[in-house]
Design a protein around this motif. Sequence first.
Motif, short mmCIF file in Angstrom:
data_model
loop_
_atom_site.label_atom_id
_atom_site.label_comp_id
_atom_site.label_asym_id
_atom_site.label_seq_id
_atom_site.Cartn_x
_atom_site.Cartn_y
_atom_site.Cartn_z
N LYS A 141 57.43 89.27 -60.79
CA LYS A 141 56.12 89.14 -60.16
C LYS A 141 56.25 89.12 -58.64
N ILE A 142 55.32 89.80 -57.99
CA ILE A 142 55.22 89.80 -56.53
C ILE A 142 53.76 89.65 -56.16
N ASP A 143 53.43 88.58 -55.42
CA ASP A 143 52.03 88.28 -55.09
C ASP A 143 51.88 88.06 -53.59
N PRO A 144 51.76 89.15 -52.81
CA PRO A 144 51.67 89.00 -51.35
C PRO A 144 50.27 88.63 -50.88
N VAL A 145 50.22 87.82 -49.83
CA VAL A 145 48.97 87.47 -49.16
C VAL A 145 49.12 87.85 -47.69
N THR A 146 48.16 88.61 -47.18
CA THR A 146 48.22 89.07 -45.79
C THR A 146 46.94 88.69 -45.07
N GLU A 147 47.09 88.02 -43.91
CA GLU A 147 45.94 87.66 -43.09
C GLU A 147 46.15 88.25 -41.69
N VAL A 148 45.12 88.92 -41.19
CA VAL A 148 45.23 89.64 -39.92
C VAL A 148 44.12 89.20 -38.99
N GLU A 149 44.48 88.88 -37.73
CA GLU A 149 43.52 88.61 -36.68
C GLU A 149 43.82 89.55 -35.51
N GLN A 150 42.84 90.37 -35.15
CA GLN A 150 43.08 91.39 -34.14
C GLN A 150 42.20 91.18 -32.91
N ALA A 151 42.86 91.12 -31.76
CA ALA A 151 42.15 90.99 -30.49
C ALA A 151 41.64 92.35 -30.05
N GLU A 152 40.92 92.35 -28.96
CA GLU A 152 40.26 93.56 -28.45
C GLU A 152 41.25 94.71 -28.26
N GLY A 153 40.89 95.87 -28.79
CA GLY A 153 41.67 97.08 -28.58
C GLY A 153 42.97 97.17 -29.36
N SER A 154 43.26 96.20 -30.21
CA SER A 154 44.52 96.23 -30.96
C SER A 154 44.41 97.17 -32.16
N VAL A 155 45.57 97.63 -32.64
CA VAL A 155 45.64 98.55 -33.77
C VAL A 155 46.69 98.05 -34.76
N MET A 156 46.30 97.91 -36.02
CA MET A 156 47.20 97.52 -37.09
C MET A 156 47.24 98.63 -38.13
N GLU A 157 48.42 99.19 -38.36
CA GLU A 157 48.63 100.20 -39.39
C GLU A 157 49.52 99.61 -40.47
N MET A 158 49.05 99.63 -41.71
CA MET A 158 49.80 99.05 -42.83
C MET A 158 50.04 100.11 -43.90
N GLU A 159 51.29 100.29 -44.28
CA GLU A 159 51.64 101.20 -45.37
C GLU A 159 52.38 100.39 -46.43
N THR A 160 51.73 100.22 -47.59
CA THR A 160 52.31 99.40 -48.66
C THR A 160 52.53 100.27 -49.89
N THR A 161 53.70 100.09 -50.52
CA THR A 161 54.07 100.91 -51.66
C THR A 161 54.70 100.05 -52.73
N GLN A 162 54.24 100.20 -53.97
CA GLN A 162 54.91 99.58 -55.11
C GLN A 162 55.59 100.70 -55.89
N ILE A 163 56.91 100.71 -55.90
CA ILE A 163 57.66 101.87 -56.38
C ILE A 163 58.20 101.70 -57.78
N GLY A 164 57.76 100.66 -58.49
CA GLY A 164 58.12 100.55 -59.90
C GLY A 164 58.75 99.22 -60.26
N GLY A 165 58.67 98.89 -61.55
CA GLY A 165 59.39 97.76 -62.11
C GLY A 165 58.75 96.40 -61.93
N VAL A 166 57.59 96.31 -61.28
CA VAL A 166 56.93 95.02 -61.05
C VAL A 166 55.94 94.78 -62.18
N ASP A 167 56.16 93.73 -62.96
CA ASP A 167 55.32 93.47 -64.13
C ASP A 167 53.93 92.98 -63.76
N SER A 168 53.82 92.22 -62.69
CA SER A 168 52.53 91.68 -62.29
C SER A 168 52.49 91.53 -60.78
N THR A 169 51.41 92.00 -60.18
CA THR A 169 51.23 91.82 -58.74
C THR A 169 49.76 91.59 -58.43
N HIS A 170 49.53 90.68 -57.50
CA HIS A 170 48.17 90.43 -57.01
C HIS A 170 48.26 90.40 -55.49
#
Length: 306
Positions: A141-170
Amino acid sequence: MNKITERLLKAVSGWTGVPQNAAYNIREDGLCAGRQSTKNIQITSKTDKPGIDVTILPDTKGETVYIPACVTHSAIDDLVYNDFYIGENADVTIVAGCGVHSDGEEEARHNGIHRFVLGKNAHVLYLEKHLGTGTGAGARKIDPVTEVEQAEGSVMEMETTQIGGVDSTHRTMSAKLTANAKLRVRERLLTDGSQQAFTDFNVSLDGDGSGCDLISRSVAKEQSHQEFRSVIHGNRPCTGHSECDAIIMGHGTVNASPALAANHEDAALIHEAAIGKIAGEQILKLCTLGLTEEEAEAKIVEGFLR
């Protein structure tokens, strides 16, 4: 660092050895297996709970910080809190990723709670891969929690991949954006067997000119099940887009629930969802090129998730 950790690290973060000019923190079975700071990126342990603080100085450019975590056997429930403070005008890459391995009867789990605070005009590219391995009956099991706070003009790029074998994820992600801040998320997800995957995105566009683009591409095979939920709150003049594209194979099932909340007359918000099977003519075309039906399906899935 044991051999299983070495294999998982390479798969989820491209780790092939200690980098000379990069910051890193390697987590193995709930403990630190190695750490290095740089002049511009400082990594320190929290004193009140498990985890680290990563402080990136203003104007830091072109540097990378690695923070992968691995669980290498069953009967481990790893919980970690990682906070990232990105200074004004910084432009950095953060490579995360989690591998969970189990050969036993009890479950193995990692839960990473990551909080990102981006300063004015900062830019972050965040790369994260999840992988489960092992032959044990215990769930991975893998259960990630992500919290983001962005100030003026900021840029957040997120690339997330689950490539197999994980029975449960939230996966849970929440973000708050101020004026002219931008958030871009690309999720790629593969489930098979009886695996289950849940995604919850919640974004508040709180500043003039803020915007987000959330795209999920997934494949649900065999008896696996996926659920995608997203809510974009347009609270100021802003732009928001949410998209879920899914392929179902065998008896896989997918539920998609993109939602929009326009709380300002100049909030421009769009959502899309498409779920279906692989078209027969796609398989036929590839089979005429010499592929078997199974090879054709694999090629189509690979291209879809790219």
